[in-house]
Design a protein around this motif. Sequence first.
Motif, PDB file in Angstrom:
ATOM      1  N   VAL A  27      -2.312   7.044   1.929  1.00 52.22           N
ATOM      2  CA  VAL A  27      -1.697   8.542   1.965  1.00 52.22           C
ATOM      3  C   VAL A  27      -0.131   8.539   2.053  1.00 52.22           C
ATOM      4  O   VAL A  27       0.669   7.541   2.671  1.00 52.22           O
ATOM      5  CB  VAL A  27      -2.152   9.166   3.454  1.00 52.22           C
ATOM      6  CG1 VAL A  27      -1.743  10.617   3.542  1.00 52.22           C
ATOM      7  CG2 VAL A  27      -3.524   9.220   3.178  1.00 52.22           C
ATOM      8  N   LYS A  28       0.464   9.227   1.445  1.00 48.57           N
ATOM      9  CA  LYS A  28       1.956   9.412   1.197  1.00 48.57           C
ATOM     10  C   LYS A  28       2.259  10.375   2.420  1.00 48.57           C
ATOM     11  O   LYS A  28       1.735  11.160   2.903  1.00 48.57           O
ATOM     12  CB  LYS A  28       2.380  10.375  -0.164  1.00 48.57           C
ATOM     13  CG  LYS A  28       2.050   9.583  -1.282  1.00 48.57           C
ATOM     14  CD  LYS A  28       3.265   8.555  -1.554  1.00 48.57           C
ATOM     15  CE  LYS A  28       2.822   7.880  -2.920  1.00 48.57           C
ATOM     16  NZ  LYS A  28       3.256   6.363  -2.838  1.00 48.57           N
ATOM     17  N   GLU A  66       4.494   5.301   2.434  1.00 46.17           N
ATOM     18  CA  GLU A  66       2.934   5.176   2.529  1.00 46.17           C
ATOM     19  C   GLU A  66       2.616   4.905   4.005  1.00 46.17           C
ATOM     20  O   GLU A  66       3.279   4.294   4.820  1.00 46.17           O
ATOM     21  CB  GLU A  66       2.631   4.058   1.602  1.00 46.17           C
ATOM     22  CG  GLU A  66       2.763   4.118   0.254  1.00 46.17           C
ATOM     23  CD  GLU A  66       2.530   2.862  -0.726  1.00 46.17           C
ATOM     24  OE1 GLU A  66       2.019   2.985  -1.575  1.00 46.17           O
ATOM     25  OE2 GLU A  66       3.097   1.963  -0.054  1.00 46.17           O
ATOM     26  N   ASP A  67       1.368   5.779   4.193  1.00 48.22           N
ATOM     27  CA  ASP A  67       1.066   5.374   5.404  1.00 48.22           C
ATOM     28  C   ASP A  67       0.281   4.205   5.779  1.00 48.22           C
ATOM     29  O   ASP A  67      -0.779   4.044   5.129  1.00 48.22           O
ATOM     30  CB  ASP A  67      -0.001   6.752   5.927  1.00 48.22           C
ATOM     31  CG  ASP A  67      -0.508   6.918   7.444  1.00 48.22           C
ATOM     32  OD1 ASP A  67      -0.670   7.767   7.887  1.00 48.22           O
ATOM     33  OD2 ASP A  67      -0.474   5.623   7.901  1.00 48.22           O
ATOM     34  N   GLY A  93       2.250   4.937  11.294  1.00 49.28           N
ATOM     35  CA  GLY A  93       3.599   3.821  10.805  1.00 49.28           C
ATOM     36  C   GLY A  93       3.446   3.902   9.389  1.00 49.28           C
ATOM     37  O   GLY A  93       2.487   4.433   8.708  1.00 49.28           O
ATOM     38  N   ALA A  94       4.867   3.892   8.762  1.00 50.38           N
ATOM     39  CA  ALA A  94       4.889   4.084   7.343  1.00 50.38           C
ATOM     40  C   ALA A  94       6.075   3.297   6.727  1.00 50.38           C
ATOM     41  O   ALA A  94       6.749   2.707   7.615  1.00 50.38           O
ATOM     42  CB  ALA A  94       5.265   5.574   7.190  1.00 50.38           C
ATOM     43  N   THR A  95       5.633   2.883   5.481  1.00 53.36           N
ATOM     44  CA  THR A  95       6.680   1.960   4.589  1.00 53.36           C
ATOM     45  C   THR A  95       7.930   3.220   4.306  1.00 53.36           C
ATOM     46  O   THR A  95       7.799   4.276   4.632  1.00 53.36           O
ATOM     47  CB  THR A  95       6.344   1.662   3.328  1.00 53.36           C
ATOM     48  OG1 THR A  95       5.969   2.778   2.552  1.00 53.36           O
ATOM     49  CG2 THR A  95       4.956   0.866   3.398  1.00 53.36           C
ATOM     50  N   GLN A 149      -1.558  -3.735   1.366  1.00 58.78           N
ATOM     51  CA  GLN A 149      -3.077  -4.168   0.611  1.00 58.78           C
ATOM     52  C   GLN A 149      -3.912  -3.115   1.518  1.00 58.78           C
ATOM     53  O   GLN A 149      -3.521  -2.587   2.709  1.00 58.78           O
ATOM     54  CB  GLN A 149      -3.179  -5.521   0.734  1.00 58.78           C
ATOM     55  CG  GLN A 149      -3.164  -6.307   1.770  1.00 58.78           C
ATOM     56  CD  GLN A 149      -4.054  -6.088   2.835  1.00 58.78           C
ATOM     57  OE1 GLN A 149      -5.347  -5.976   2.557  1.00 58.78           O
ATOM     58  NE2 GLN A 149      -3.721  -6.029   4.191  1.00 58.78           N
ATOM     59  N   LEU A 150      -5.031  -3.035   1.094  1.00 61.75           N
ATOM     60  CA  LEU A 150      -5.680  -1.751   1.835  1.00 61.75           C
ATOM     61  C   LEU A 150      -6.754  -2.174   2.900  1.00 61.75           C
ATOM     62  O   LEU A 150      -7.199  -1.506   3.799  1.00 61.75           O
ATOM     63  CB  LEU A 150      -6.523  -1.110   0.723  1.00 61.75           C
ATOM     64  CG  LEU A 150      -5.768  -0.355  -0.271  1.00 61.75           C
ATOM     65  CD1 LEU A 150      -6.574   0.105  -1.427  1.00 61.75           C
ATOM     66  CD2 LEU A 150      -5.137   1.073   0.476  1.00 61.75           C
TER      67      LEU A 150
END
Length: 327
Positions: free
Chosen positions: A73-74, A143-144, A133-135, A206-207
């Motif tokens: 998720v953005k 990105e979440d 937490g996000a990039t 990665q997911l």
Amino acid sequence: MNEAEAKQKLESLREQLDRYNYEYHVEDKPSVSDYEYDMKMRELIELEGKFPELITPDSPSQRVGGPPLDAFVKVQHNVPMLSLGNAFNEEELRDFDRRARGGVEEDIEYVCELKIDGLAVSLTYEEGLFVRGATRGDGTTGEDITKNLRTIRNIPLRLKENHSLEVRGEAYMPKKSFLALNEEKEANGDEPFANPRNAAAGSLRQLDPKIAAKRNLDIFLYGVGEWEDSPLESHSERLEKLEELGLKTNPEWKKCKDIEEVIDYVNGWVEHRMNLDYEIDGIVIKVDRLDQQDVLGFTAKSPRWAIAYKFPAEEAITHLKDIELSV
Ligand SMILES: CC(C)(CNC(=O)c1ccc(Oc2ccccc2)cc1)c1ccc2c(N)nc(N)nc2n1
């Protein structure tokens, strides 16, 4: 066992496991064997299985998330995650110091920090609980990656005080974990990672949280985005407060009284960075007083009160030596 007894037993198991985690990952002084830790974790998970309504988001059992995500998720950063201007030699550091001193009345003290070669991330805590937490992404949209970050043992799922704040730092892969991971990849005929930074970014972006959980990632926190009415007046006080809250900062940071001391600190690490358990690509120098930071402000994308001294790239040095040898 009734629900009240289970609640009490669960709280005690969580407290013990959080302490074991802190001893092992932050103090590097475990008081129990891995076997005892695993047995205690199994007891927690079994009891939570019997009383699922008693599971809390900060329970140690909630670190390794559920099924893989199908996309990230953005997320919008309320406070942008800015980039740093660069200095490549001593003269450019002195230029930075001259510009900073020209912008404020009083003397400037600096804080020097190692620039960890990893992935910039933001952690959001609400009332002490790790909620997101996000990039960094492009600085305003990231990105979440909450589920992946929850697997990093040094990220507390609950702070020692119930503050609401957003902190920034660098998630990274220690050199030893990087070498072990690449050996495993090569043994399986997979493409190895080029460097620890790519390995950390690849592991967090990665997911499947179960993969991230196996990558021995770590983190150092270095900054604050939002912090509800915090009374702190300097960056160094903020670093000390983050540590008090149970957030891991890099132990090598140093307050320097002037640019001479900064240059000594930088030269020391040019020489000794090979001894670190993790890779760094420079030193970050920040004006310590927050009121002086406010006076200096920002350019379009970077603070005027901070700069990154960048080491020459490792490959470049190796390459130059080869050329000299072949002449
Ligand atoms: C200094 C800062 C750029 C962080 N600070 C910010 O991102 C930041 C962002 C908005 C700020 O204030 C604003 C608030 C609202 C709008 C605009 C700016 C202040 C600081 C930075 C960047 C990279 C770093 C790194 N790799 N290692 C270390 N050790 N420190 C680092 N520090």
